[in-house]
Design a protein around this motif. Structure first.
Motif, PDB file in Angstrom:
ATOM      1  N   ARG A 290      54.490 115.714  80.244  1.00 54.51           N
ATOM      2  CA  ARG A 290      53.374 115.592  81.199  1.00 54.51           C
ATOM      3  C   ARG A 290      52.159 114.941  80.549  1.00 54.51           C
ATOM      4  O   ARG A 290      51.529 114.069  81.137  1.00 54.51           O
ATOM      5  N   CYS A 291      51.845 115.374  79.338  1.00 54.14           N
ATOM      6  CA  CYS A 291      50.697 114.802  78.631  1.00 54.14           C
ATOM      7  C   CYS A 291      50.950 113.328  78.319  1.00 54.14           C
ATOM      8  O   CYS A 291      50.070 112.492  78.465  1.00 54.14           O
ATOM      9  N   SER A 292      52.161 113.007  77.933  1.00 50.73           N
ATOM     10  CA  SER A 292      52.515 111.622  77.626  1.00 50.73           C
ATOM     11  C   SER A 292      52.408 110.739  78.862  1.00 50.73           C
ATOM     12  O   SER A 292      51.943 109.599  78.776  1.00 50.73           O
ATOM     13  N   GLN A 293      52.807 111.265  80.007  1.00 50.56           N
ATOM     14  CA  GLN A 293      52.711 110.503  81.249  1.00 50.56           C
ATOM     15  C   GLN A 293      51.246 110.242  81.620  1.00 50.56           C
ATOM     16  O   GLN A 293      50.885 109.125  81.980  1.00 50.56           O
ATOM     17  N   ARG A 294      50.401 111.249  81.508  1.00 56.10           N
ATOM     18  CA  ARG A 294      48.975 111.058  81.809  1.00 56.10           C
ATOM     19  C   ARG A 294      48.327 110.105  80.817  1.00 56.10           C
ATOM     20  O   ARG A 294      47.509 109.265  81.190  1.00 56.10           O
ATOM     21  N   LEU A 295      48.700 110.223  79.547  1.00 56.56           N
ATOM     22  CA  LEU A 295      48.139 109.322  78.546  1.00 56.56           C
ATOM     23  C   LEU A 295      48.628 107.891  78.779  1.00 56.56           C
ATOM     24  O   LEU A 295      47.900 106.942  78.515  1.00 56.56           O
ATOM     25  N   GLY A 296      49.818 107.728  79.300  1.00 54.81           N
ATOM     26  CA  GLY A 296      50.315 106.397  79.657  1.00 54.81           C
ATOM     27  C   GLY A 296      49.478 105.760  80.754  1.00 54.81           C
ATOM     28  O   GLY A 296      49.193 104.556  80.711  1.00 54.81           O
ATOM     29  N   THR A 297      49.078 106.556  81.719  1.00 58.24           N
ATOM     30  CA  THR A 297      48.209 106.050  82.786  1.00 58.24           C
ATOM     31  C   THR A 297      46.858 105.627  82.219  1.00 58.24           C
ATOM     32  O   THR A 297      46.329 104.565  82.558  1.00 58.24           O
ATOM     33  N   VAL A 298      46.310 106.443  81.333  1.00 56.87           N
ATOM     34  CA  VAL A 298      45.027 106.122  80.706  1.00 56.87           C
ATOM     35  C   VAL A 298      45.167 104.858  79.853  1.00 56.87           C
ATOM     36  O   VAL A 298      44.285 104.005  79.846  1.00 56.87           O
ATOM     37  N   SER A 299      46.286 104.735  79.150  1.00 60.26           N
ATOM     38  CA  SER A 299      46.522 103.553  78.312  1.00 60.26           C
ATOM     39  C   SER A 299      46.604 102.285  79.151  1.00 60.26           C
ATOM     40  O   SER A 299      46.137 101.225  78.728  1.00 60.26           O
ATOM     41  N   THR A 300      47.181 102.391  80.327  1.00 63.48           N
ATOM     42  CA  THR A 300      47.256 101.234  81.219  1.00 63.48           C
ATOM     43  C   THR A 300      45.868 100.807  81.666  1.00 63.48           C
ATOM     44  O   THR A 300      45.535  99.615  81.655  1.00 63.48           O
ATOM     45  N   LEU A 301      45.043 101.761  82.049  1.00 64.11           N
ATOM     46  CA  LEU A 301      43.672 101.446  82.443  1.00 64.11           C
ATOM     47  C   LEU A 301      42.901 100.852  81.268  1.00 64.11           C
ATOM     48  O   LEU A 301      42.197  99.854  81.410  1.00 64.11           O
ATOM     49  N   SER A 302      43.064 101.436  80.114  1.00 65.14           N
ATOM     50  CA  SER A 302      42.408 100.922  78.918  1.00 65.14           C
ATOM     51  C   SER A 302      42.929  99.530  78.564  1.00 65.14           C
ATOM     52  O   SER A 302      42.189  98.691  78.046  1.00 65.14           O
ATOM     53  N   GLY A 303      44.193  99.285  78.858  1.00 66.22           N
ATOM     54  CA  GLY A 303      44.805  97.989  78.581  1.00 66.22           C
ATOM     55  C   GLY A 303      44.161  96.844  79.348  1.00 66.22           C
ATOM     56  O   GLY A 303      44.129  95.709  78.866  1.00 66.22           O
ATOM     57  N   VAL A 304      43.640  97.133  80.517  1.00 68.61           N
ATOM     58  CA  VAL A 304      42.938  96.098  81.299  1.00 68.61           C
ATOM     59  C   VAL A 304      41.735  95.585  80.500  1.00 68.61           C
ATOM     60  O   VAL A 304      41.529  94.375  80.364  1.00 68.61           O
ATOM     61  N   PHE A 305      40.975  96.500  79.926  1.00 65.37           N
ATOM     62  CA  PHE A 305      39.816  96.106  79.123  1.00 65.37           C
ATOM     63  C   PHE A 305      40.249  95.427  77.823  1.00 65.37           C
ATOM     64  O   PHE A 305      39.584  94.516  77.345  1.00 65.37           O
ATOM     65  N   ALA A 306      41.373  95.876  77.272  1.00 67.52           N
ATOM     66  CA  ALA A 306      41.872  95.272  76.038  1.00 67.52           C
ATOM     67  C   ALA A 306      42.312  93.826  76.272  1.00 67.52           C
ATOM     68  O   ALA A 306      42.077  92.957  75.421  1.00 67.52           O
ATOM     69  N   VAL A 307      42.917  93.556  77.407  1.00 66.98           N
ATOM     70  CA  VAL A 307      43.330  92.183  77.731  1.00 66.98           C
ATOM     71  C   VAL A 307      42.104  91.290  77.889  1.00 66.98           C
ATOM     72  O   VAL A 307      42.079  90.152  77.386  1.00 66.98           O
ATOM     73  N   ILE A 308      41.092  91.789  78.557  1.00 66.63           N
ATOM     74  CA  ILE A 308      39.856  91.010  78.718  1.00 66.63           C
ATOM     75  C   ILE A 308      39.237  90.741  77.347  1.00 66.63           C
ATOM     76  O   ILE A 308      38.788  89.634  77.060  1.00 66.63           O
ATOM     77  N   ALA A 309      39.227  91.760  76.488  1.00 67.13           N
ATOM     78  CA  ALA A 309      38.658  91.603  75.141  1.00 67.13           C
ATOM     79  C   ALA A 309      39.430  90.565  74.344  1.00 67.13           C
ATOM     80  O   ALA A 309      38.831  89.708  73.675  1.00 67.13           O
ATOM     81  N   ALA A 310      40.744  90.618  74.410  1.00 72.56           N
ATOM     82  CA  ALA A 310      41.564  89.651  73.681  1.00 72.56           C
ATOM     83  C   ALA A 310      41.333  88.237  74.216  1.00 72.56           C
ATOM     84  O   ALA A 310      41.236  87.281  73.425  1.00 72.56           O
ATOM     85  N   CYS A 311      41.220  88.099  75.519  1.00 72.72           N
ATOM     86  CA  CYS A 311      40.973  86.779  76.112  1.00 72.72           C
ATOM     87  C   CYS A 311      39.619  86.221  75.680  1.00 72.72           C
ATOM     88  O   CYS A 311      39.498  85.030  75.381  1.00 72.72           O
ATOM     89  N   CYS A 312      38.600  87.066  75.632  1.00 71.89           N
ATOM     90  CA  CYS A 312      37.272  86.611  75.186  1.00 71.89           C
ATOM     91  C   CYS A 312      37.314  86.160  73.733  1.00 71.89           C
ATOM     92  O   CYS A 312      36.737  85.127  73.376  1.00 71.89           O
TER      93      CYS A 312
END
Length: 111
Positions: free
Chosen positions: A46-68
């Protein structure tokens, strides 16, 4: 009026961006996040599943950061204009910080 111009090496924000990217990547892909936020207590699945959701949201910002960061180095007008380069690198570092903060706060909430 004397204008003071502070110049810094482009390596400094680049190294900062790479270090923040490495921290984010190790937290998401190498299990540092799971170890930090899902050790003990509740069901690991359960914790891993919730952390996966958080990682996906965080990944959006990480992609923008990498693109910049990549755009700052690869776009010709950015490399030749220190102001544009600084803006893009600054945005990249800022988005890496936001990605890490989202991951950290989300990890705390996933507990």
């Amino acid at each position: 009026m004397v204008r003071v111009r502070l110049r810094f090496s482009p390596i400094i924000p680049t190294v900062a961006s790479f270090l923040l990217a490495a921290l984010w990547g190790l937290s998401v892909f190498a299990g540092w996040g799971l170890q930090a936020f899902c050790a003990g207590g509740e069901s690991m699945a359960r914790c891993s599943q919730r952390l996966g959701t958080v990682s996906t949201l965080s990944g959006v910002f990480a992609v923008i950061a990498a693109c910049c960061t990549v755009a700052a180095w690869l776009l010709p007008w950015s490399r030749h204009d220190p102001r544009t380069f600084g803006h893009l690198m600054g945005a990249g570092v800022l988005f890496w910080i936001v990605a890490g903060a989202v991951l950290f706060v989300g990890g705390l909430l996933a507990r």
